[in-house]
Design a protein around this motif. Structure first.
Motif, short mmCIF file in Angstrom:
data_model
loop_
_atom_site.label_atom_id
_atom_site.label_comp_id
_atom_site.label_asym_id
_atom_site.label_seq_id
_atom_site.Cartn_x
_atom_site.Cartn_y
_atom_site.Cartn_z
N UNK A 47 0.84 -1.21 0.00
CA UNK A 47 0.00 0.00 0.00
C UNK A 47 0.87 1.25 0.00
N UNK A 48 1.95 1.23 0.79
CA UNK A 48 2.85 2.39 0.83
C UNK A 48 3.52 2.60 -0.52
N UNK A 49 3.98 1.49 -1.12
CA UNK A 49 4.65 1.61 -2.41
C UNK A 49 3.67 2.08 -3.49
N UNK A 50 2.42 1.62 -3.36
CA UNK A 50 1.40 2.04 -4.31
C UNK A 50 1.13 3.56 -4.16
N UNK A 51 1.04 4.02 -2.89
CA UNK A 51 0.83 5.46 -2.63
C UNK A 51 1.97 6.29 -3.22
N UNK A 52 3.20 5.82 -2.99
CA UNK A 52 4.37 6.56 -3.46
C UNK A 52 4.38 6.62 -4.99
N UNK A 53 4.11 5.49 -5.63
CA UNK A 53 4.12 5.46 -7.10
C UNK A 53 2.97 6.27 -7.67
N UNK A 54 1.82 6.26 -6.97
CA UNK A 54 0.66 7.02 -7.46
C UNK A 54 0.98 8.51 -7.43
N UNK A 55 1.62 8.95 -6.34
CA UNK A 55 1.99 10.36 -6.21
C UNK A 55 3.01 10.74 -7.30
N UNK A 151 8.44 9.03 2.14
CA UNK A 151 9.38 7.91 2.27
C UNK A 151 9.97 7.90 3.69
N UNK A 152 10.40 9.07 4.16
CA UNK A 152 11.02 9.15 5.49
C UNK A 152 10.01 8.80 6.58
N UNK A 153 8.77 9.28 6.42
CA UNK A 153 7.75 9.01 7.43
C UNK A 153 7.39 7.52 7.45
N UNK A 154 7.25 6.92 6.29
CA UNK A 154 6.90 5.49 6.23
C UNK A 154 8.00 4.64 6.89
N UNK A 155 9.26 5.02 6.69
CA UNK A 155 10.36 4.23 7.25
C UNK A 155 10.41 4.33 8.77
#
Ligand code: ADP
Length: 157
Positions: A47-55, A151-155
């Protein structure tokens, strides 16, 4: 031509964005497919990777983000992709990609199209981004500015 660009995107980098932009120009439609690897665990959830790629791709109208598990060719067949697209950075990428492309073509008849990484990004990988981010450094020049804080927040969580 409908393209499928599969990858781990853990997380997406400027190198990924560049390949996506170039592939989206070559293809009428491009699926960017996030793979759920059974071998290695990822740092970012699907889900996080999908959010990042969508943005990252929100301004590219002919791109859709999807996820898949299992074989890339099964995903390519499911979405009726004509071609698999991959980026090539180095000799070590080449050896692996050569085998994968041959196996995928043997299994499905689907060709793989390779785009050579731009020299500016050829050193860039998700692994390097994760290592730098974990040390608390900024990610300028490594990931697109508009996803750096995500990215920083997700990590951190
Ligand atoms: P995988 O684990 O399947 O290799 P990655 O997320 O590492 O997934 O890469 C997805 C695709 O993006 C691959 O084709 C890879 O070669 C390409 N890629 C990754 N980083 C770069 C970069 N810096 N420049 C060009 N292509 C890249």
């Amino acid at each position: 031509m409908k393209g499928l660009l599969p990858g781990t995107f853990d997380p997406p980098t400027l190198g990924h964005l560049e390949i996506i932009q170039r592939a989206a120009k070559l293809c009428d439609f491009l699926y960017v497919a996030i793979g759920e690897s059974s071998k290695s665990s990822s740092s970012f959830t699907i889900e996080q990777r999908r959010d990042l790629l969508a943005k990252l791709t929100e301004k590219i109208s002919n791109v859709e983000i999807i996820s898949f598990s299992g074989l890339v060719v099964a995903c390519a067949k499911k979405v009726k992709a004509d071609v698999i697209v991959r980026g090539l950075r180095s000799e070590s990428d080449f050896n692996y990609e050569y085998q994968m492309a041959a196996a995928n073509r043997q299994m499905s008849g689907i060709e793989t199209l390779f785009l050579m990484a731009s020299p500016a990004y050829s050193h860039l990988s998700s692994t390097i981004v994760r290592e730098i981010a974990r040390e608390g450094h900024r990610l300028q020049g490594l990931v697109p500015d508009d996803i750096e804080s995500m990215v920083l927040a997700y990590l951190r969580h």
